[in-house]
Enzyme design. Structure first.
Site, short mmCIF file in Angstrom:
data_model
loop_
_atom_site.label_atom_id
_atom_site.label_comp_id
_atom_site.label_asym_id
_atom_site.label_seq_id
_atom_site.Cartn_x
_atom_site.Cartn_y
_atom_site.Cartn_z
N ASN A 115 34.01 -26.06 -46.38
CA ASN A 115 34.79 -24.85 -46.15
C ASN A 115 36.25 -25.03 -46.58
O ASN A 115 36.82 -26.12 -46.45
CB ASN A 115 34.72 -24.45 -44.68
CG ASN A 115 33.29 -24.16 -44.24
OD1 ASN A 115 32.47 -23.79 -45.07
ND2 ASN A 115 33.01 -24.32 -42.97
N HIS B 257 35.68 -29.50 -50.70
CA HIS B 257 35.93 -28.46 -51.69
C HIS B 257 37.36 -27.96 -51.62
O HIS B 257 37.68 -26.87 -52.10
CB HIS B 257 34.95 -27.31 -51.51
CG HIS B 257 33.53 -27.70 -51.83
ND1 HIS B 257 32.44 -26.90 -51.55
CD2 HIS B 257 33.02 -28.82 -52.41
CE1 HIS B 257 31.34 -27.51 -51.94
NE2 HIS B 257 31.66 -28.68 -52.46
N ALA C 117 29.60 -23.01 -44.77
CA ALA C 117 30.09 -21.67 -44.44
C ALA C 117 29.46 -21.09 -43.18
O ALA C 117 30.05 -20.24 -42.51
CB ALA C 117 29.86 -20.74 -45.62
N PRO D 261 33.02 -14.29 -44.75
CA PRO D 261 31.73 -14.17 -45.43
C PRO D 261 31.37 -15.45 -46.15
O PRO D 261 32.25 -16.19 -46.61
CB PRO D 261 31.97 -13.03 -46.44
CG PRO D 261 33.45 -13.06 -46.70
CD PRO D 261 34.08 -13.50 -45.40
N ASP D 262 30.06 -15.74 -46.21
CA ASP D 262 29.66 -16.88 -47.02
C ASP D 262 29.57 -16.42 -48.48
O ASP D 262 29.94 -15.31 -48.83
CB ASP D 262 28.35 -17.49 -46.51
CG ASP D 262 27.17 -16.53 -46.61
OD1 ASP D 262 27.28 -15.50 -47.31
OD2 ASP D 262 26.13 -16.81 -46.00
N PHE D 263 29.08 -17.28 -49.33
CA PHE D 263 29.10 -16.97 -50.76
C PHE D 263 27.82 -16.30 -51.25
O PHE D 263 27.87 -15.42 -52.10
CB PHE D 263 29.34 -18.25 -51.58
CG PHE D 263 30.77 -18.72 -51.52
CD1 PHE D 263 31.68 -18.37 -52.49
CD2 PHE D 263 31.20 -19.52 -50.47
CE1 PHE D 263 32.99 -18.78 -52.44
CE2 PHE D 263 32.52 -19.96 -50.41
CZ PHE D 263 33.42 -19.59 -51.39
N ARG D 264 26.67 -16.68 -50.70
CA ARG D 264 25.42 -16.33 -51.36
C ARG D 264 24.50 -15.41 -50.57
O ARG D 264 23.45 -15.03 -51.07
CB ARG D 264 24.66 -17.61 -51.72
CG ARG D 264 25.38 -18.42 -52.79
CD ARG D 264 24.69 -19.74 -53.09
NE ARG D 264 25.32 -20.44 -54.20
CZ ARG D 264 26.41 -21.17 -54.08
NH1 ARG D 264 26.98 -21.32 -52.89
NH2 ARG D 264 26.95 -21.76 -55.13
N LYS E 158 15.42 -40.75 -57.38
CA LYS E 158 15.69 -39.36 -57.05
C LYS E 158 17.12 -39.17 -56.58
O LYS E 158 17.78 -38.17 -56.88
CB LYS E 158 14.71 -38.87 -55.98
CG LYS E 158 13.31 -38.58 -56.49
CD LYS E 158 12.46 -37.96 -55.41
CE LYS E 158 11.09 -37.57 -55.94
NZ LYS E 158 10.26 -36.93 -54.88
N GLU E 159 17.61 -40.13 -55.80
CA GLU E 159 18.97 -40.05 -55.31
C GLU E 159 19.96 -40.06 -56.47
O GLU E 159 20.90 -39.28 -56.52
CB GLU E 159 19.26 -41.22 -54.37
CG GLU E 159 20.68 -41.25 -53.83
CD GLU E 159 20.91 -42.44 -52.93
OE1 GLU E 159 22.05 -42.91 -52.86
OE2 GLU E 159 19.94 -42.89 -52.31
N ASP F 90 38.56 -22.82 -45.30
CA ASP F 90 39.26 -21.92 -44.38
C ASP F 90 40.22 -22.63 -43.42
O ASP F 90 40.93 -21.97 -42.66
CB ASP F 90 38.25 -21.09 -43.58
CG ASP F 90 37.21 -21.94 -42.85
OD1 ASP F 90 37.56 -23.00 -42.29
OD2 ASP F 90 36.03 -21.55 -42.86
#
Length: 247
Positions: free
Chosen positions: A107, A126, A24, A33-36, A224-225, A109
């Site tokens: 994004n 997404h 974003a 606007p971003d989300f957070r 970890k991956e 958009d």
């Protein structure tokens, strides 16, 4: 993120295996606007919709029962009047110079498409407003950008012309899987990546955040991956031989 030392950045640019992963932050200067972000992010400004909790507006089960809040918000998010930023044009420049292997974007958009990126170079992890479809799995009729734009800006809840079920933009809601194309391209692209550019994302959302672990590196921690516990970005320690941060 570099596979070699910092001094090798410019030689790498002569190849054609640059991958960009973006979020974003590359679109906020376009007015999205971003989300957070506290105070200005989408999740901090949803009180008017009387949601049980902010994320509900992007949950598929909530959407199917209560579509109105999402389509009211969609007027603010819809990309019809937005212009790409310098970051979008930079990615297109990489494409034009035959340096870009792929752009992976969080994004929705469509601004990567506005500057000219096509399905060949673009993975919309997404989803996107670019296409829509009926949510009825027995129908799944597709609808184009202009059809959905008309519904959103006339404040009309979109229903399928075939079966009268809801129609939703092809953005990935909570409770839905990412597009198959995301996983297929990731397996092909990242083993041969020369240079990974991360722009406008803090890499907080999985599985997108795990993309950085797919670049070939002797520093990989396979456990970890697998568990998704580390994105392995190291900008400040004495061991940071392959990663460069620019603010």
């Amino acid at each position: 993120m570099l596979n070699n030392s910092r001094s090798s950045l410019f030689p790498l640019l002569s190849g054609n295996r640059i991958i960009c992963i973006v979020g974003a932050g590359i679109s906020t200067s376009a007015g999205i606007p971003d989300f957070r972000s506290p105070g200005t992010g989408i999740y901090d400004n949803l009180k008017q919709y009387e949601l049980p909790y902010p994320e509900a507006i992007f949950e598929i089960d909530y959407f199917k029962k209560h579509p109105k809040p999402f389509f009211e918000l969609a007027k603010e998010l819809f990309p019809s009047q937005l212009k790409p930023t310098i970051c979008h044009y930079f990615i297109r420049m990489l494409r034009d110079k035959k340096l870009l292997l792929r752009c992976y974007t969080q994004n929705i958009d469509t601004l990567e498409r506005v500057v000219g990126l096509s399905d060949r170079h673009l993975i919309e992890a997404h989803g996107t407003f670019y296409r829509s479809h009926c949510v009825n799995k027995l129908c799944m009729k597709k609808y184009d950008f202009d059809w959905m734009k008309d519904k959103i800006f006339t404040q009309t809840i979109p229903f399928c012309q075939n079966c009268y079920s809801l129609v939703k933009p092809d953005i990935v809601f909570f409770g839905e899987g990412l597009p198959e194309k995301f996983f297929e391209a990731m397996q092909m692209d990242f083993p041969s990546c020369d240079l990974l550019m991360i722009m406008g994302t803090s890499l907080q959302v999985q599985p997108f955040a795990s993309l950085v672990n797919s670049v070939c590196s002797p520093q990989k921690d396979t456990l970890k991956e697998f568990l998704g516990l580390s994105v392995q970005l190291d900008f400040h320690s004495g061991k940071a031989y392959r990663q460069v941060f620019c603010d």
